[in-house]
Motif scaffolding. Structure first.
Motif, short mmCIF file in Angstrom:
data_model
loop_
_atom_site.label_atom_id
_atom_site.label_comp_id
_atom_site.label_asym_id
_atom_site.label_seq_id
_atom_site.Cartn_x
_atom_site.Cartn_y
_atom_site.Cartn_z
N ALA A 87 -11.72 -13.20 -36.87
CA ALA A 87 -11.42 -14.42 -37.61
C ALA A 87 -12.68 -15.25 -37.85
CB ALA A 87 -10.40 -15.26 -36.84
N ASP A 88 -12.80 -15.78 -39.08
CA ASP A 88 -13.97 -16.59 -39.43
C ASP A 88 -13.92 -17.99 -38.82
OD1 ASP A 88 -15.22 -14.63 -40.95
OD2 ASP A 88 -14.10 -15.21 -42.77
N SER A 89 -12.71 -18.46 -38.57
CA SER A 89 -12.55 -19.78 -37.95
C SER A 89 -11.37 -19.72 -36.99
CB SER A 89 -12.32 -20.86 -39.02
OG SER A 89 -11.12 -20.60 -39.72
N VAL A 90 -11.31 -20.70 -36.10
CA VAL A 90 -10.31 -20.70 -35.04
C VAL A 90 -9.70 -22.09 -34.94
CG1 VAL A 90 -10.00 -20.41 -32.55
CG2 VAL A 90 -11.61 -18.95 -33.78
N ASP A 91 -8.38 -22.17 -34.87
CA ASP A 91 -7.74 -23.47 -34.66
C ASP A 91 -7.45 -23.65 -33.16
OD1 ASP A 91 -5.33 -22.11 -34.03
OD2 ASP A 91 -4.52 -22.39 -36.05
N THR A 92 -6.96 -24.81 -32.81
CA THR A 92 -6.74 -25.14 -31.40
C THR A 92 -5.76 -24.19 -30.74
OG1 THR A 92 -7.19 -27.47 -31.87
CG2 THR A 92 -6.07 -26.99 -29.81
N ALA A 93 -4.70 -23.82 -31.42
CA ALA A 93 -3.70 -22.91 -30.84
C ALA A 93 -4.31 -21.54 -30.57
CB ALA A 93 -2.49 -22.79 -31.76
N VAL A 127 -6.29 -25.09 -19.38
CA VAL A 127 -5.64 -24.35 -20.46
C VAL A 127 -4.26 -24.94 -20.74
CG1 VAL A 127 -4.67 -22.11 -21.11
CG2 VAL A 127 -6.93 -22.23 -20.10
N GLU A 128 -3.52 -25.28 -19.68
CA GLU A 128 -2.21 -25.91 -19.88
C GLU A 128 -2.33 -27.24 -20.61
OE1 GLU A 128 0.72 -24.47 -19.36
OE2 GLU A 128 -0.42 -22.71 -18.71
N ALA A 129 -3.32 -28.05 -20.21
CA ALA A 129 -3.49 -29.38 -20.80
C ALA A 129 -3.99 -29.33 -22.23
CB ALA A 129 -4.44 -30.21 -19.94
N LEU A 130 -4.55 -28.20 -22.63
CA LEU A 130 -5.03 -28.05 -24.00
C LEU A 130 -3.88 -28.15 -25.00
CD1 LEU A 130 -7.65 -27.73 -25.51
CD2 LEU A 130 -7.44 -25.26 -25.27
N GLU A 131 -2.65 -27.95 -24.52
CA GLU A 131 -1.47 -28.18 -25.37
C GLU A 131 -1.48 -29.62 -25.91
OE1 GLU A 131 1.30 -26.25 -26.06
OE2 GLU A 131 0.90 -24.50 -24.82
N GLU A 132 -2.00 -30.54 -25.08
CA GLU A 132 -2.02 -31.96 -25.44
C GLU A 132 -3.28 -32.29 -26.25
OE1 GLU A 132 -2.36 -36.22 -23.14
OE2 GLU A 132 -1.43 -34.53 -22.09
N SER A 133 -4.46 -32.03 -25.67
CA SER A 133 -5.72 -32.34 -26.36
C SER A 133 -6.90 -31.76 -25.58
CB SER A 133 -5.91 -33.86 -26.49
OG SER A 133 -6.15 -34.43 -25.21
N ARG A 138 -10.18 -31.50 -20.47
CA ARG A 138 -11.34 -31.91 -19.68
C ARG A 138 -10.88 -32.59 -18.39
NH1 ARG A 138 -16.45 -35.00 -20.92
NH2 ARG A 138 -15.78 -35.19 -23.06
N THR A 139 -9.98 -33.53 -18.52
CA THR A 139 -9.48 -34.27 -17.35
C THR A 139 -8.81 -33.34 -16.36
OG1 THR A 139 -9.22 -36.27 -18.67
CG2 THR A 139 -7.96 -36.14 -16.62
N ALA A 140 -7.99 -32.43 -16.86
CA ALA A 140 -7.28 -31.50 -15.98
C ALA A 140 -8.26 -30.59 -15.24
CB ALA A 140 -6.29 -30.66 -16.79
N ALA A 141 -9.30 -30.13 -15.92
CA ALA A 141 -10.31 -29.28 -15.27
C ALA A 141 -11.06 -30.05 -14.19
CB ALA A 141 -11.28 -28.72 -16.31
N GLU A 142 -11.44 -31.28 -14.50
CA GLU A 142 -12.15 -32.10 -13.52
C GLU A 142 -11.27 -32.38 -12.30
OE1 GLU A 142 -13.38 -35.39 -15.96
OE2 GLU A 142 -15.09 -34.27 -16.77
N GLN A 143 -10.01 -32.71 -12.55
CA GLN A 143 -9.09 -32.95 -11.43
C GLN A 143 -8.85 -31.68 -10.64
OE1 GLN A 143 -5.73 -34.64 -13.52
NE2 GLN A 143 -6.57 -36.71 -13.44
N GLY A 144 -8.78 -30.55 -11.32
CA GLY A 144 -8.61 -29.27 -10.64
C GLY A 144 -9.78 -28.95 -9.73
#
Length: 194
Positions: A87-93, A127-133, A138-144
């Motif tokens: 793929a030439d470009s990638v979306d968030t999903a 990865v789970e929090a990426l559903e939101e934004s 970032r916050t979920a990874a830092e908290q993890g």
């Protein structure tokens, strides 16, 4: 990849300091060397697609980073690259799905799971929090990463310490949080420029 490399370079001493308490005291040094080599390869070869970028960077990490970090981060990036394909470009999903594929491959390679005091403790929540934004990721990874402090290490070099691994933040989870922070910053900058 440039933002990740810059973040690793900036935080290499802290990562190595964290690793000195429960590992080989080389996590930051190894990642700095690997991501620097990946950037050089990307500049020389200039891959055309996001998937190709990740495949090349992953190969470089595997070949230049010692210890477990090279194979783990290399596997993460290579599996993501394969999942993205041509793929030439990638979306968030698509990125989220590729990340999930990569993180699952890391778990399989390391025979680890969340709660083992590894990079997975930052990767899976992100990865789970990426559903939101991206900011939520970032916050979920830092908290993890911070949540690894009271954990007993069950995988990797830190597991050899048994109870003495408790009270130390996992360096792999910390570097994984840096990756998501760099990703969030890159997306924020791109959105501001649009």
């Amino acid at each position: 990849m440039s933002a990740v490399s810059a973040a690793v370079d900036r935080e290499a001493d802290r990562l190595t300091e964290l690793d000195s308490a429960i590992g080989d005291a080389d996590h930051g040094t190894n990642l700095r060397r690997g991501f620097t080599a990946a950037l050089v390869s990307l500049e020389q070869e200039n891959p055309a697609t996001p998937g190709a970028v990740l495949l090349l960077a992953g190969r470089q990490l595997i070949s230049t980073v010692g210890g477990a970090s090279g194979p783990l981060y290399g596997t993460l990036l290579r599996r993501m690259g394969k999942a993205l394909g041509e793929a030439d470009s990638v979306d968030t999903a698509q990125l989220r799905d590729a990340l999930r594929t990569g993180v699952d491959a890391v778990a399989q390679l390391g025979s680890a799971a969340p709660g083992d005091k590894t990079m997975l403790d930052a990767l899976y929540p992100a990865v789970e929090a990426l559903e939101e934004s991206f900011e939520a990721a970032r916050t979920a990874a830092e908290q993890g990463a911070v949540a690894t402090v009271p954990m007993l290490a069950r995988k990797g070099r830190a597991s050899y310490l048994g109870e003495r691994s408790i009270g130390h933040q996992d360096p792999g989870a910390t570097s994984a949080a840096l990756v998501f922070a760099a990703l969030a910053d890159t997306v924020k900058a791109a959105e501001a420029a649009a």
